[in-house]
Motif scaffolding. Structure first.
Motif, PDB file in Angstrom:
ATOM      1  N   PHE A  36      31.418  39.933  39.134  1.00 35.69           N
ATOM      2  CA  PHE A  36      31.553  41.303  39.612  1.00 35.69           C
ATOM      3  C   PHE A  36      32.916  41.856  39.226  1.00 35.69           C
ATOM      4  CE2 PHE A  36      32.328  38.157  42.851  1.00 35.69           C
ATOM      5  CZ  PHE A  36      33.569  38.488  43.376  1.00 35.69           C
ATOM      6  N   PHE A  37      33.091  43.153  39.366  1.00 34.42           N
ATOM      7  CA  PHE A  37      34.323  43.852  39.039  1.00 34.42           C
ATOM      8  C   PHE A  37      35.461  43.347  39.926  1.00 34.42           C
ATOM      9  CE2 PHE A  37      36.965  47.786  39.644  1.00 34.42           C
ATOM     10  CZ  PHE A  37      37.513  47.810  38.373  1.00 34.42           C
ATOM     11  N   TRP A  38      36.608  43.087  39.313  1.00 28.68           N
ATOM     12  CA  TRP A  38      37.754  42.521  40.041  1.00 28.68           C
ATOM     13  C   TRP A  38      38.217  43.409  41.189  1.00 28.68           C
ATOM     14  CZ3 TRP A  38      42.318  45.051  40.616  1.00 28.68           C
ATOM     15  CH2 TRP A  38      42.554  46.142  39.762  1.00 28.68           C
ATOM     16  N   GLY A  39      37.903  44.693  41.150  1.00 26.99           N
ATOM     17  CA  GLY A  39      38.309  45.620  42.207  1.00 26.99           C
ATOM     18  C   GLY A  39      37.691  45.312  43.563  1.00 26.99           C
ATOM     19  N   GLU A  40      36.714  44.411  43.602  1.00 23.43           N
ATOM     20  CA  GLU A  40      36.125  44.010  44.883  1.00 23.43           C
ATOM     21  C   GLU A  40      36.954  42.937  45.593  1.00 23.43           C
ATOM     22  OE1 GLU A  40      31.852  43.544  45.239  1.00 23.43           O
ATOM     23  OE2 GLU A  40      31.622  44.333  43.203  1.00 23.43           O
ATOM     24  N   CYS A  41      37.992  42.443  44.918  1.00 26.48           N
ATOM     25  CA  CYS A  41      38.858  41.413  45.519  1.00 26.48           C
ATOM     26  C   CYS A  41      39.840  42.039  46.512  1.00 26.48           C
ATOM     27  CB  CYS A  41      39.625  40.674  44.428  1.00 26.48           C
ATOM     28  SG  CYS A  41      38.561  39.704  43.359  1.00 26.48           S
ATOM     29  N   GLN A  42      40.255  41.254  47.479  1.00 28.87           N
ATOM     30  CA  GLN A  42      41.151  41.747  48.523  1.00 28.87           C
ATOM     31  C   GLN A  42      42.448  42.316  47.963  1.00 28.87           C
ATOM     32  OE1 GLN A  42      41.368  38.359  51.181  1.00 28.87           O
ATOM     33  NE2 GLN A  42      39.750  39.194  52.477  1.00 28.87           N
ATOM     34  N   SER A  43      43.006  41.704  46.933  1.00 27.59           N
ATOM     35  CA  SER A  43      44.272  42.190  46.379  1.00 27.59           C
ATOM     36  C   SER A  43      44.141  43.589  45.772  1.00 27.59           C
ATOM     37  CB  SER A  43      44.817  41.219  45.331  1.00 27.59           C
ATOM     38  OG  SER A  43      43.908  41.104  44.258  1.00 27.59           O
ATOM     39  N   ALA A  44      42.914  44.002  45.478  1.00 32.47           N
ATOM     40  CA  ALA A  44      42.669  45.333  44.924  1.00 32.47           C
ATOM     41  C   ALA A  44      42.100  46.279  45.975  1.00 32.47           C
ATOM     42  CB  ALA A  44      41.714  45.228  43.737  1.00 32.47           C
ATOM     43  N   GLY A  45      42.060  45.837  47.233  1.00 26.53           N
ATOM     44  CA  GLY A  45      41.535  46.669  48.311  1.00 26.53           C
ATOM     45  C   GLY A  45      40.094  46.386  48.675  1.00 26.53           C
ATOM     46  N   GLY A  46      39.496  45.384  48.057  1.00 34.34           N
ATOM     47  CA  GLY A  46      38.109  45.022  48.354  1.00 34.34           C
ATOM     48  C   GLY A  46      38.020  43.995  49.468  1.00 34.34           C
ATOM     49  N   THR A  47      36.888  43.342  49.552  1.00 34.40           N
ATOM     50  CA  THR A  47      36.643  42.396  50.648  1.00 34.40           C
ATOM     51  C   THR A  47      36.631  40.929  50.232  1.00 34.40           C
ATOM     52  OG1 THR A  47      34.247  42.560  50.351  1.00 34.40           O
ATOM     53  CG2 THR A  47      35.256  44.080  51.938  1.00 34.40           C
ATOM     54  N   VAL A  48      36.407  40.651  48.950  1.00 31.35           N
ATOM     55  CA  VAL A  48      36.249  39.268  48.500  1.00 31.35           C
ATOM     56  C   VAL A  48      37.626  38.588  48.427  1.00 31.35           C
ATOM     57  CG1 VAL A  48      35.384  37.763  46.674  1.00 31.35           C
ATOM     58  CG2 VAL A  48      34.209  39.920  47.171  1.00 31.35           C
ATOM     59  N   PRO A  49      37.787  37.455  49.129  1.00 32.76           N
ATOM     60  CA  PRO A  49      39.073  36.748  49.090  1.00 32.76           C
ATOM     61  C   PRO A  49      39.442  36.320  47.666  1.00 32.76           C
ATOM     62  CG  PRO A  49      37.705  35.914  50.878  1.00 32.76           C
ATOM     63  CD  PRO A  49      36.835  36.811  50.045  1.00 32.76           C
ATOM     64  N   ASP A  50      40.666  36.626  47.264  1.00 31.64           N
ATOM     65  CA  ASP A  50      41.139  36.303  45.918  1.00 31.64           C
ATOM     66  C   ASP A  50      41.020  34.820  45.604  1.00 31.64           C
ATOM     67  OD1 ASP A  50      41.839  38.980  45.577  1.00 31.64           O
ATOM     68  OD2 ASP A  50      43.909  38.655  46.194  1.00 31.64           O
ATOM     69  N   GLU A  51      41.258  33.986  46.586  1.00 28.41           N
ATOM     70  CA  GLU A  51      41.248  32.538  46.342  1.00 28.41           C
ATOM     71  C   GLU A  51      39.843  31.983  46.131  1.00 28.41           C
ATOM     72  OE1 GLU A  51      41.236  33.129  50.838  1.00 28.41           O
ATOM     73  OE2 GLU A  51      42.338  34.007  49.156  1.00 28.41           O
ATOM     74  N   VAL A  53      35.524  39.066  37.576  1.00 29.49           N
ATOM     75  CA  VAL A  53      35.767  37.763  38.181  1.00 29.49           C
ATOM     76  C   VAL A  53      34.419  37.161  38.535  1.00 29.49           C
ATOM     77  CG1 VAL A  53      38.048  38.362  39.104  1.00 29.49           C
ATOM     78  CG2 VAL A  53      36.010  38.770  40.498  1.00 29.49           C
ATOM     79  N   ALA A  54      34.421  35.884  38.866  1.00 28.49           N
ATOM     80  CA  ALA A  54      33.189  35.205  39.298  1.00 28.49           C
ATOM     81  C   ALA A  54      33.535  34.317  40.478  1.00 28.49           C
ATOM     82  CB  ALA A  54      32.594  34.374  38.167  1.00 28.49           C
ATOM     83  N   MET A  55      32.562  34.092  41.303  1.00 28.55           N
ATOM     84  CA  MET A  55      32.757  33.184  42.432  1.00 28.55           C
ATOM     85  C   MET A  55      32.994  31.783  41.900  1.00 28.55           C
ATOM     86  SD  MET A  55      32.713  35.021  45.139  1.00 28.55           S
ATOM     87  CE  MET A  55      32.790  33.679  46.315  1.00 28.55           C
TER      88      MET A  55
END
Length: 121
Positions: free
Chosen positions: A19-34, A44-46
């Protein structure tokens, strides 16, 4: 009908979840970066889903028996958008494909409550 995903988990242990990296927490999304790895400058991918056999690092339990996502409320749009077959009245061939890869049968469509063998449609 109980949620068939709670006894399945095949999609989490079959497909690459990207999915698009913007869904990661560091970009304001919900998916934990780690929980993700970079696969391109914009995606990025899980963790655990980029190689075969795939298995998302957030999947807890045994596929086909009892599973749950350890970050369900923070999951990506890819996960949110994936539907089990017949969840909304339609078959999902990707669901069936993942289940087959784990030796699980496809999910049966729900019975039509207003139809019975003694009624003519």
């Amino acid at each position: 009908m109980s949620n068939p995903c709670l006894t399945c988990g095949a999609c989490c242990a079959h497909f690459r979840v990207s999915f698009f990296w913007g869904e990661c927490q560091s970009a304001g999304g919900t998916v934990p970066d780690e929980k993700v790895i970079s696969i391109s400058p914009t995606y990025v991918a899980m963790q655990g889903t980029t190689e075969k056999p795939a298995r998302c690092s957030c999947l807890m339990g045994n596929v086909g028996e009892g599973v749950r996502c350890t970050m369900y409320e923070q999951r990506s749009s890819t996960c949110r958008d994936f539907e089990a077959s017949w969840e909304f009245g339609q078959k999902n061939p990707h669901c069936d494909q993942a289940r087959a890869a784990h030796g699980l049968p496809p999910i049966d469509p729900p019975l039509e409550p207003n139809l019975s063998p003694d009624k003519v449609a």
